[in-house]
Scaffold this active site. Structure first.
Site, PDB file in Angstrom:
ATOM      1  CD  GLU A   1      57.893  38.876  52.742  1.00 52.37           C
ATOM      2  OE1 GLU A   1      58.074  40.106  52.847  1.00 52.37           O
ATOM      3  OE2 GLU A   1      57.114  38.356  51.918  1.00 52.37           O
TER       4      GLU A   1
ATOM      5  CB  THR B   1      52.467  42.608  49.112  1.00 51.82           C
ATOM      6  OG1 THR B   1      52.555  44.002  49.422  1.00 51.82           O
ATOM      7  CG2 THR B   1      52.734  41.790  50.351  1.00 51.82           C
TER       8      THR B   1
ATOM      9  CG  HIS C   1      56.151  39.042  55.861  1.00 53.12           C
ATOM     10  ND1 HIS C   1      55.327  39.072  54.765  1.00 53.12           N
ATOM     11  CD2 HIS C   1      56.594  40.317  56.039  1.00 53.12           C
ATOM     12  CE1 HIS C   1      55.269  40.313  54.284  1.00 53.12           C
ATOM     13  NE2 HIS C   1      56.030  41.088  55.047  1.00 53.12           N
TER      14      HIS C   1
ATOM     15  CG  HIS D   1      47.141  40.310  51.869  1.00 50.13           C
ATOM     16  ND1 HIS D   1      46.897  39.215  51.083  1.00 50.13           N
ATOM     17  CD2 HIS D   1      46.469  41.344  51.307  1.00 50.13           C
ATOM     18  CE1 HIS D   1      46.126  39.572  50.072  1.00 50.13           C
ATOM     19  NE2 HIS D   1      45.836  40.849  50.187  1.00 50.13           N
TER      20      HIS D   1
ATOM     21  CG  HIS E   1      53.683  44.306  57.484  1.00 52.46           C
ATOM     22  ND1 HIS E   1      53.995  45.505  56.914  1.00 52.46           N
ATOM     23  CD2 HIS E   1      54.432  43.376  56.824  1.00 52.46           C
ATOM     24  CE1 HIS E   1      54.870  45.327  55.945  1.00 52.46           C
ATOM     25  NE2 HIS E   1      55.165  44.037  55.874  1.00 52.46           N
TER      26      HIS E   1
ATOM     27  CG  HIS F   1      58.899  43.708  56.586  1.00 51.19           C
ATOM     28  ND1 HIS F   1      58.317  43.035  55.545  1.00 51.19           N
ATOM     29  CD2 HIS F   1      60.146  43.189  56.751  1.00 51.19           C
ATOM     30  CE1 HIS F   1      59.181  42.124  55.092  1.00 51.19           C
ATOM     31  NE2 HIS F   1      60.280  42.195  55.801  1.00 51.19           N
TER      32      HIS F   1
END
Ligand SMILES: *[C@@H]1O[C@H](CO)[C@@H](O)[C@H](O)[C@H]1NC(C)=O
Ligand SMILES: *[C@@H]1O[C@H](CO)[C@@H](O)[C@H](O)[C@H]1NC(C)=O
Ligand SMILES: *[C@@H]1O[C@H](CO)[C@@H](O)[C@H](O)[C@H]1NC(C)=O
Ligand SMILES: *[C@@H]1O[C@H](CO)[C@@H](O)[C@H](O)[C@H]1NC(C)=O
Ligand SMILES: [Zn+2]
Length: 392
Positions: free
Chosen positions: A149, A244, A139, A111, A137, A162
């Site tokens: 996001e 998530t 995005h 992911h 992590h 994040h």
């Protein structure tokens, strides 16, 4: 002459009034926009780790009930509606300055790209409790689709970082994740700059080693503070969720206003290297912005004239957000801060108004006195006094 000043003043005062009334009406809209709908209750407890993907995010809530809650993340941050809160405490980080004597695990979990962090990294002030780091992590999107996001005024950035922390009153991330005061995430917007970002390169240079889903590698530790923007004192704050599944609504969000830049090549490496499954590229791993459902977004900073909200000490509304960005210096802390530019303008106009009114009143009074005495003189028909004499 006096009359001219007076009229000029009226015009300026009209502008100030317009500005304040437009901002207070937008506050009303916001307060009235809380969508109420059918009572859906929290069903069964923790969802069992089902498979999920970003393509089917609209269906997450069928398996993960929290995903349809009313405090979901990410959100669009409307910079004009953010409420300036001068009492938001600045964030202090400790233990972020790791060195290469330590190794960190970098992994592709299908992911995202995740770096496991030691819980010696902490947020020591900024929240009611101390929070400990667990992982960070990213995005991202594709070359064509920016993949942050959160959005700022409905605009996506190319990517977002994040750093996930859990409340130190809990044993670990998994225990804290479902607690209402469990998590604090620090988020940063990543844009494209002219130069390579050497700090991001410490992670990105190892991308090829984790291109396969569920693979991991070790990288030398480094100062993680350098992955965040330079200015930490300017941030947005709101109550939200994991972005998530299982979408627990347990995240105290901090999104920094200052941004991070990486080079075009570095961003392309993030977008192009990782795989999810056998053949698919791991891209567009961002959730769409969620409804606010009446939530407020606070801002620790303001660049613009402010109006204090009655009954909410410390909170004021940003107005005229498109004024010049030239005065974007440091944070304003504490109630003893110097007056905002708007306050100074208001006081200046107020004083100008008072003086003008005084002069105008004096002038009017004098004129009337003169007129009365002329009238009186003419009525009594006694001695006629030429007006010119009184003007001396
Ligand atoms: C988030 O942190 C702020 C600052 O400490 C605090 O006032 C607020 O209550 C926290 N939110 C939640 C949901 O705990
Ligand atoms: C987290 O803490 C709980 C409670 O102490 C423990 O049962 C659990 O095994 C821990 N989980 C991890 C991943 O360390
Ligand atoms: C977040 O939730 C906490 C606890 O319910 C509340 O005290 C706080 O005001 C909320 N923060 C915002 C920005 O709405
Ligand atoms: C930072 O704040 C300024 C002033 O409100 C705003 O114009 C800008 O869009 C913000 N940028 C981000 C990334 O938050
Ligand atoms: Zn995330």
């Amino acid at each position: 002459m006096i009359l001219k000043i007076f009229l000029t003043f009226l015009f300026l005062h009209g502008l100030v009034l317009n500005a304040s009334s437009s901002s207070s009406s937008s506050e009303e809209e916001d307060g009235g926009s809380s969508e109420k709908d059918s009572g859906e209750h929290h069903p069964k407890g923790v969802p069992h780790g089902g498979h999920w993907g970003y393509e089917d995010q609209a269906a997450w809530s069928s398996e993960f009930s929290h995903c349809s809650g009313k405090s979901q993340s990410p959100i669009d941050i409307d910079t004009r509606r953010a409420l300036y809160d001068r009492s938001l405490p600045p964030i202090t980080l400790e233990g972020y300055d790791l060195t290469d004597s330590l190794a960190l695990t970098l992994l592709n979990n299908g992911h995202t790209l995740q770096l496991v962090l030691p819980n010696t990294m902490r947020i020591t002030s900024g929240f009611d409790n101390e929070f400990r780091a667990a992982q960070l992590h990213f995005h991202w999107g594709t070359k064509e689709v920016p993949g942050s996001e959160h959005t700022i005024d409905n605009v996506h950035f190319p990517a977002e970082i994040h750093i996930v922390h859990y409340n130190s009153k809990y044993a670990n991330l998994s225990e804290a994740a479902s607690k209402s005061d469990g998590l604090a995430v620090l988020g940063g917007f990543i844009g494209i700059g002219l130069h390579e970002n050497d700090n991001y390169e410490k992670i990105l240079s190892a991308l090829a080693d984790v291109s396969i889903e569920e693979s991991n590698t070790e990288i030398p530790a480094f100062n993680v503070r350098h992955l965040l923007p330079n200015k930490l004192e300017r941030f947005y704050r709101y109550n939200g969720s994991l972005t998530t599944p299982p979408c627990f609504q347990t995240v105290n969000w901090t999104m920094f206003n200052d941004t991070i830049t990486v080079s075009r090549r570095q961003l392309a490496a993030l977008e192009d290297t990782l795989k999810a499954g056998q053949h698919q590229h791991l891209t567009k791993n961002f959730r769409a912005p969620q409804l606010l459902h009446g939530r407020h977004v606070l801002a620790s900073f303001t660049d613009t004239p402010t109006i204090i909200v009655a009954g909410h000490p410390g909170i004021s509304i940003n107005t005229l957000s498109e004024t010049d960005a030239s005065n974007s210096e440091g944070p304003s802390t504490g109630p003893s801060e110097v007056l905002a530019r708007g306050d100074i303008l208001a006081i200046a106009f107020g004083a100008l108004f008072a003086v003008t009114l005084l002069l105008f009143t004096l002038y009017a009074y004098q004129q009337r006195k003169k007129y009365c005495s002329i009238k009186k003189d003419s009525r009594q028909n006694v001695i006629y006094k030429p007006a010119t004499k009184e003007e001396a």
